[in-house]
Motif scaffolding. Structure first.
Motif, PDB file in Angstrom:
ATOM      1  N   ARG A   1       0.856  -1.169   0.000  1.00 24.26           N
ATOM      2  CA  ARG A   1       0.000   0.000   0.000  1.00 24.26           C
ATOM      3  C   ARG A   1       0.901   1.231   0.000  1.00 24.26           C
ATOM      4  O   ARG A   1       1.962   1.242   0.633  1.00 24.26           O
TER       5      ARG A   1
ATOM      6  N   ARG B   1      -3.389   6.852  -4.206  1.00 26.50           N
ATOM      7  CA  ARG B   1      -3.402   5.710  -3.288  1.00 26.50           C
ATOM      8  C   ARG B   1      -3.234   4.460  -4.129  1.00 26.50           C
ATOM      9  O   ARG B   1      -3.969   4.248  -5.092  1.00 26.50           O
TER      10      ARG B   1
ATOM     11  N   TRP C   1     -10.912   4.284   0.734  1.00 28.63           N
ATOM     12  CA  TRP C   1     -10.107   5.146  -0.134  1.00 28.63           C
ATOM     13  C   TRP C   1     -10.925   6.342  -0.615  1.00 28.63           C
ATOM     14  O   TRP C   1     -10.473   7.480  -0.570  1.00 28.63           O
TER      15      TRP C   1
ATOM     16  N   TRP D   1     -11.523   8.810   2.031  1.00 25.43           N
ATOM     17  CA  TRP D   1     -10.267   9.505   2.315  1.00 25.43           C
ATOM     18  C   TRP D   1     -10.021  10.632   1.309  1.00 25.43           C
ATOM     19  O   TRP D   1      -9.651  11.735   1.686  1.00 25.43           O
TER      20      TRP D   1
END
Length: 212
Positions: free
Chosen positions: A73, A157, A179, A182
């Motif tokens: 990640r 990301r 995600w 975010w």
């Protein structure tokens, strides 16, 4: 990891907020008028790499224990400070860079949605490399490109794992939802404009940075 686009760009205007409450700054670059606030996913993430050069800057965050060579990640924040750049054209440049530097099968860039970030034009893209011919792994990245007054900002990301079929989304559904939530917390602030100074967030970031 997406390659750094080899372009000249002056200082990075990014306040990165981290910690469990996401209200403390782990890194603050300059006191210039326009700056981006991008939350770090959690306190279990940390800065692993930074780069600055004329008209370009980048910060990479990874989960603790992972490295820029070995990760699953990744968060990357990039700034291209050039008035000739456009956020939408830059996304296509990134795809070309991936194709030129990584031996991927079926590299694909898809525009998912037009967006606004603090009132500025932006767009969300998905870039996928279903299988890297060298490593055998797949990579999938969501990229938010933002058109500021002074710069173009890219927030990414990334996921890396087992190879997947072209067109598939390898990120687990719940993680993908996290995600997207975010990305919604990202702000582009400008001290010159009424209502866009992000004063509270900048104040907390500055105070914390000065303690470090």
């Amino acid at each position: 990891m997406l390659p750094r686009v080899p372009m000249a760009l002056p200082t990075l205007l990014v306040a990165l907020l981290c910690g469990v409450t996401q209200t403390e700054a782990s890194k603050l670059f300059t006191d210039e008028a326009e700056f981006l606030i991008a939350p770090v996913p959690s306190a279990e993430w940390s800065v692993q790499e930074t780069e600055t050069r004329p008209k370009f800057a980048e910060v990479d965050y990874l989960p603790n224990g992972q490295t820029s060579d070995d990760w699953d990640r990744l968060v990357t924040v990039q700034t291209w400070r050039d008035p000739g750049f456009r956020y939408d054209a830059l996304a296509e440049t990134m795809k070309e860079q991936v194709e030129a530097t990584q031996p991927c099968k079926s590299t694909a860039m898809q525009k998912l949605a037009d967006r606004k970030v603090s009132g500025y034009d932006a767009a969300l893209y998905a870039l996928s490399c279903p299988e890297n011919k060298t490593t055998g792994k797949g990579e999938y990245t969501l990229i938010l490109q933002i058109q500021g007054r002074d710069a173009v900002y890219g927030v990414q990301r990334s996921w890396r794992g087992a190879a997947f079929e072209p067109g598939a989304i390898p990120v687990p559904h719940d993680e993908g939802e996290e995600w997207l939530a975010w990305f919604d917390r990202i702000q582009l602030c400008d001290n010159r404009l009424a209502g866009k100074s992000c004063g509270d967030a900048l104040g907390k970031a500055t105070a914390t940075a000065r303690k470090r």
